[in-house]
Design an enzyme around this catalytic site. Structure first.
Site: not given
Lengths: 108, 356
Positions: B175-176, B179, B190, B277
């Site tokens: 996931h990170e 980004h 964002y 989120h």
């Protein structure tokens, strides 16, 4: 000094609670008084944030008035804009709120 | 009059989503219609100014590596020693043997797995397409319940032992790092729907990192992001569920997972950068449905459609509809008009409330 803190982690988890320096260890209480100054928080809240960052932790911090005549002051910022000492303090306060919740649940 | 020539603006006008502006234009009185037109004008002017200020091709994706060339992952994992400053002390470089610290090794291995997903399937050489070193810090801050991408590196907390017990599992690392892929593929703001798409892309490729490593079919995969990282007494399975958004946890300390799976349940909020989120549950579920419909492995077709969409969308302010339209266009380009892939892409979006 009383504060309200709402921390939203970069994973979308939100924790919020109220803390009173009178109930906290003396050292932590002193650091709160020293670091959570409206002028500084105001500058942090207005600081620009790098657009490429993702999942940064976000804070909504309210300083509650000492007397009934005062007004609460609310500041919103992410830890990308805060200095190291402020970030460390907010981590401790967020942890304190978690412990409060856990204690309340175990009593209930 | 400001530099865009549209007069003074109240900040709240600038956060109105496009569908509300449309509604005001259609149904508002004369002054409201005028305001809506000014908002559109301002939005267009800002977009033009930003695109002009950005380097050429700033919003475009990364081309695949040419055939015949090869690439290899480059990793650096640092020990943050629970401090705030980054990156910390070097703990393991590329090619070093495993060390005694399990978090260092887990972060190192997971970065290799994520590299393999992107390189093996789409010939992407790291996050920037140009061999960028994966820089990662573990043990970041004390009791830190988070992991993040700061624009140039990843950082992972150890958790507080109550709510979380660490963040170096593959779905979170994927996931990170994803980004970073978004950032180097033109980026998605964002905030609001573009931010939720940014989050969703990171979740999709976090899940695919895990599925690709274990060669799991869509039916066998958990579709959970962050499975195994919640504390021992937390009532929940993970941070998010792509299969059933809104069901990942329900706990007295954390509350209930707030993710919707359908546009009817879209959450309008100013918190969390406009619910990035939260509303990511909608495109997450669309991807899950498409992967189920298409069978095979999810990275082969559904993953390719999503990856190519990210490279082609060229719109940092994309809405869910913009993204959905592009996925249908990409599926048509790859698999043909009227193909099962194109039909099922449409169907997946329809089932989450986005007709394309």
């Amino acid at each position: 000094m009383k504060i309200l803190l709402r921390t939203t982690t970069g994973q979308g988890i939100t924790l919020e609670g109220q803390l009173d320096t009178a109930d906290l260890p003396e050292d932590l209480g002193n650091r709160i008084e020293k670091i959570l100054r409206p002028r500084r928080l105001s500058a942090v809240a207005q600081a620009p944030v790098r657009r490429s960052m993702a999942d940064m932790q976000h804070y909504e911090l309210t300083l509650l008035p000492k007397s009934s005549r005062g007004k609460p002051r609310k500041f919103e910022f992410s830890d990308a804009a805060a200095g190291d000492d402020l970030v460390e303090l907010l981590d401790e306060l967020t942890h304190e709120i978690t412990l409060q919740k856990v204690r309340a649940l175990s009593k209930g | 009059m400001d530099k865009f020539g549209v007069g003074d603006f109240h900040p709240i006008q600038c956060i109105l989503p496009p569908h509300m502006v449309d509604a005001i234009k259609k149904r508002g009185d004369e002054s409201q219609r005028k305001m809506a037109e000014q908002i559109e004008k301002l939005d267009a002017a800002i977009r033009v100014e930003r695109e002009a200020a950005a380097p050429a091709g700033a919003f475009r994706g990364v081309p695949s590596m040419r055939r015949g060339l090869t690439a290899q992952v480059k990793r650096e994992v640092y020990d943050g020693k629970t401090k705030v400053s980054l990156p910390g002390d070097m703990a393991r470089r590329e090619g070093d043997p495993p060390v005694a610290d399990a978090a260092v090794n887990e972060a190192y291995d997971a970065a290799g797995d994520v590299f393999n997903l992107y390189y093996d399937n789409w010939r992407r050489n790291s996050l920037d397409g140009n061999g960028l070193t994966f820089v990662k810090t573990v043990h970041h801050r004390k009791n830190f319940n988070n992991a993040f991408w700061n624009g140039s590196q990843m950082a992972y907390g150890d958790g507080d032992g109550i709510i979380f017990k660490g963040f170096t599992v593959l779905s979170v690392v994927g996931h990170e790092l994803s980004h970073g892929v978004v950032q180097f593929s033109g980026g998605l703001e964002y905030r609001d729907q573009a931010g939720a798409l940014n989050e969703s892309f990171a979740d999709v490729f976090g899940a695919l990192s895990e599925q690709y490593k274990h060669k799991q079919s869509p039916a066998d995969a958990s579709w959970l992001i962050g499975a195994g990282i919640l504390g021992p007494d937390i009532q929940g399975a993970a941070l998010r569920s792509m299969k059933a958004p809104g069901t990942a946890y329900n706990d007295p300390v954390l509350g209930q997972d707030p993710q919707p799976f359908h546009m009817d349940l879209y959450v309008n909020t100013s918190s969390d950068n406009g619910g990035v989120h939260i509303n990511s549950g909608i495109p997450n579920h669309a991807f899950y449905l498409l992967a189920q419909y298409l069978g095979g492995y999810a990275w082969e077709k559904a993953g390719k459609i999503w990856y190519d969409t990210m490279q082609a969308i060229n719109n940092p302010f994309a809405t869910f509809r913009d993204w959905a339209d592009k996925t249908v266009e990409i599926s048509r380009t790859i698999y043909g008009v009227g193909s099962i892939e194109m039909t099922m892409t449409r169907r997946a979006w329809k089932l989450v409330g986005i007709a394309v």
